[in-house]
Design an enzyme around this catalytic site. Structure first.
Site, short mmCIF file in Angstrom:
data_model
loop_
_atom_site.label_atom_id
_atom_site.label_comp_id
_atom_site.label_asym_id
_atom_site.label_seq_id
_atom_site.Cartn_x
_atom_site.Cartn_y
_atom_site.Cartn_z
N GLY A 1 50.03 -4.33 10.01
CA GLY A 1 49.63 -5.59 10.62
C GLY A 1 50.57 -5.95 11.74
N CYS B 1 33.35 3.80 2.22
CA CYS B 1 33.06 3.93 3.66
C CYS B 1 32.44 5.28 3.98
CB CYS B 1 34.29 3.64 4.51
SG CYS B 1 35.80 4.38 3.93
N CYS C 1 33.96 -1.56 5.51
CA CYS C 1 34.79 -1.89 4.36
C CYS C 1 34.82 -3.40 4.17
CB CYS C 1 36.21 -1.38 4.57
SG CYS C 1 37.32 -1.82 3.19
N TYR D 1 44.59 7.61 6.45
CA TYR D 1 45.01 7.02 7.72
C TYR D 1 46.03 5.89 7.61
CZ TYR D 1 44.68 4.22 11.99
OH TYR D 1 44.98 3.49 13.11
N CYS E 1 41.95 2.75 -2.64
CA CYS E 1 41.38 3.04 -1.32
C CYS E 1 41.83 4.42 -0.82
CB CYS E 1 41.83 1.97 -0.32
SG CYS E 1 41.40 2.37 1.38
N CYS F 1 38.19 4.64 -4.35
CA CYS F 1 37.06 4.08 -3.60
C CYS F 1 36.82 4.98 -2.39
CB CYS F 1 37.40 2.66 -3.12
SG CYS F 1 36.13 1.98 -2.02
N CYS G 1 46.83 -6.06 6.11
CA CYS G 1 48.08 -6.71 5.72
C CYS G 1 49.03 -5.75 5.03
CB CYS G 1 47.82 -7.85 4.74
SG CYS G 1 46.74 -9.12 5.40
N ASN H 1 47.44 -9.00 0.33
CA ASN H 1 46.83 -7.85 1.01
C ASN H 1 45.51 -7.58 0.31
OD1 ASN H 1 47.60 -4.27 1.19
ND2 ASN H 1 46.24 -5.50 2.44
FE1 SF4 Z 1 39.20 2.06 1.53
FE2 SF4 Z 1 36.85 2.74 2.58
FE3 SF4 Z 1 36.98 1.72 0.09
FE4 SF4 Z 1 37.50 0.19 2.21
S1 SF4 Z 1 35.51 1.14 1.69
S2 SF4 Z 1 38.66 0.28 0.28
S3 SF4 Z 1 38.51 1.63 3.62
S4 SF4 Z 1 37.83 3.69 0.83
#
Ligand code: SF4
Length: 545
Positions: free
Chosen positions: A102, A521, A467, A326, A320, A518, A76, A178
């Protein structure tokens, strides 16, 4: 950040006609018999779906190629504007800038200080707010907007397109979200047990129910109470008839920025919120700052007065990192960092740690690999060329009857430039590999176009975890780097060599702020345990194209 605001007036709600369509498995057969708390309604909603129109709504004996399915998909983008007579029109322009976040639905809700109207539809912003339906039909000086991808199980459902507009005893309230709530299944079940009736399959609706059922008086207290009950990722915009409220979760997973739009004739600047600064740029607003994790920013529609409140106890920020890799557009500033610079540095560092000796040329996988490839080329001293051309005219999806034809599908999206590739040892730079299927097709494309060697370089670490924070990624068993080591992935995609940016290098490039991102992933180190969503993910259909 300013101290908490406690003087936000309670809001009077009105009731409206119900039209719930419960779809959640807990109560899938529930009939709408009473509406104790609220219900959602969409004004002027209209479906616009090129794919559905072209196929008459049915796809027998065919399969649909989704060209963007190989990448994780941001679910989003949100925008909010207050203090401008053309708020809805500006919202629609800003949503164009956020279209990459989106593409399956868009909507706007606007307030004229007496009521809120909304319009939502399936398709691109230009399809939803095109010639047949103008944001002019949404008068008012305050508006919020939303673009979305559908998530598994909720594909292209009009009733899931936001903003959601609710009416209950405290008045009208619209919300655009979002992110993703990791405790949505249990939250919904609990709310339904208490009598709430859901109209959508979206976790965002649970937030509205929590606000509607809160026993607190002031609106901000109701929002705070709701936020205390939800877990996960959320950048939220709320619109009441006379207020705009922006809230970010205590970890700050998803971005949300605040800007001001100068006005003529000495009028006060309008206040703008957006997922990315590219939306501010498009409408001429100036970036001011991020909405802080755990913060609520409240803007009064009559006075344009802004106040800030710390809604939730602060947590270590976990922004993130994939926004930098990306999702975000390169011209945006996300989490205080210019995205194009971040990608350039990822590519340059990748070249330093995994060079491709003897290579002749560096090419990007367009468009997302562009700046990383520039960085790789600059550091390695190799020429940068556009060896793959991306078509901007092919649709988002493509219906194909056979595997053989589907295999040709990637050529609709990416065309090799034979004159650049023939006889060359080529370094091809992409931002990430998810399933590996598109990477394999790209390697084949390059070889078919005459490349002598193909060296794949990936400007992020191997993705090994799904994720659960607002990004639609593949199931863990679909992630090629979760199944195979790097040599195994190389063999699978057919490249002569393959290298990823190492996690240590990524963290090094983020510097002192590395712990504030974060990276689950790449590490499966989830800041908020995804709990209930792990099982839900395991039930999603496997994508096989
Ligand atoms: Fe971003 Fe990956 Fe964390 Fe999801 S898991 S919030 S895609 S860094």
């Amino acid at each position: 950040m300013a101290a908490c605001t406690s003087s936000v007036a309670a809001i009077l709600f009105t009731s409206c006609n119900p039209n719930p369509k419960p779809k959640f498995p807990h109560h899938s057969s529930a009939k709408p018999s009473s509406y104790p708390h609220l219900h959602l309604r969409r004004h002027n909603s209209f479906p616009v779906s090129a794919t559905t129109a072209a196929t008459g709504g049915a796809l027998p004996e065919t399969e649909e190629i989704d060209f963007d399915r190989e990448k994780p998909r941001e679910e989003c983008g949100v925008v909010g504007i207050l203090g401008h007579p053309d708020a809805a029109q500006l919202c629609s322009l800003a949503l164009h800038a956020l279209q990459h976040r989106g593409q399956e639905g868009a909507g706007i809700a606007a307030s004229d200080l007496s009521s809120i109207r909304s319009a939502t539809g399936l398709g691109l912003v230009s399809e939803v707010f095109g010639q047949s339906r103008s944001p002019l039909s949404l008068p008012g000086s305050a508006a919020i907007g939303h673009v979305r991808y559908s998530t598994a199980g909720a594909a292209s459902a009009l009733h899931n397109v936001q903003p959601f507009l609710a009416s209950c005893r405290f008045g009208q309230l619209a919300v655009a979200h979002n992110g993703n709530l990791v405790n949505y299944p249990s939250l919904r079940a609990s709310l339904e047990d208490q009598g709430s009736i859901f109209s959508t399959t979206s976790d965002t609706e649970a937030i509205l129910h929590l606000i509607a059922t809160s026993k607190s008086g002031p609106f901000l207290s109701r929002v705070a109470e709701a936020c205390a009950a939800i877990r996960g990722a959320y950048s939220l915009l709320f619109l009441t008839v006379d207020k705009l409220l922006a809230v970010r979760d205590p970890y700050g997973f998803r971005p949300l920025v605040l800007g001001r739009l100068p006005r003529d004739n000495g009028a006060q600047p309008a206040v703008v919120f957006a997922s990315e600064t590219c939306a501010l740029d498009l409408i001429g607003a100036k970036y001011e700052r991020e909405v802080e994790p755990g913060e609520a920013v409240i803007v009064d529609a009559r006075t344009l007065e802004i106040s800030s409140a710390c809604l939730m106890p602060s947590k270590p920020r976990k922004a993130c990192v994939f926004e930098l890799i990306y999702f975000a557009l390169p011209q945006s500033i996300v989490f205080g960092r210019p995205v194009h610079e971040a990608r350039h540095s990822f590519g340059a560092t990748l070249a330093a740690e995994s060079p491709a000796p003897g290579a002749d040329v560096v090419i990007p996988v367009p468009d997302s690999g562009f700046f990383a490839a520039l960085g790789f080329a600059k550091l390695s001293g190799l020429p940068f060329q556009q060896g793959l051309i991306r078509s901007h005219y092919v649709g988002r999806t493509f219906i194909q009857p056979s595997q053989e034809i589907r295999d040709l599908g990637v050529k609709l999206k990416l065309s090799p430039v034979r004159g650049i590739l023939e006889g060359k040892s080529v370094v091809v730079v992409d931002d990430s590999i998810v399933r590996g299927t598109t990477s394999k097709k790209i390697v084949n494309l390059l070889r078919d176009a005459g490349a002598r060697e193909v060296h794949m370089r990936i400007a992020s670490p191997p993705i090994i975890g799904s994720c659960y924070y607002g990004v639609d990624t593949a199931r863990p068993e679909e992630l090629v780097s979760n199944r195979l080591d790097i040599e195994g992935v190389r063999k699978e995609i057919g490249a002569d060599s393959l290298a990823f940016l190492s996690l240590d290098s990524l963290k090094g490039l983020l510097g002192d702020e590395a712990p504030t991102f974060c990276d689950a992933c790449f590490t499966r180190d989830y800041p908020v345990h995804p709990g209930e969503l792990v099982e839900a993910k395991s039930k999603e259909p496997l994508y096989i194209n």
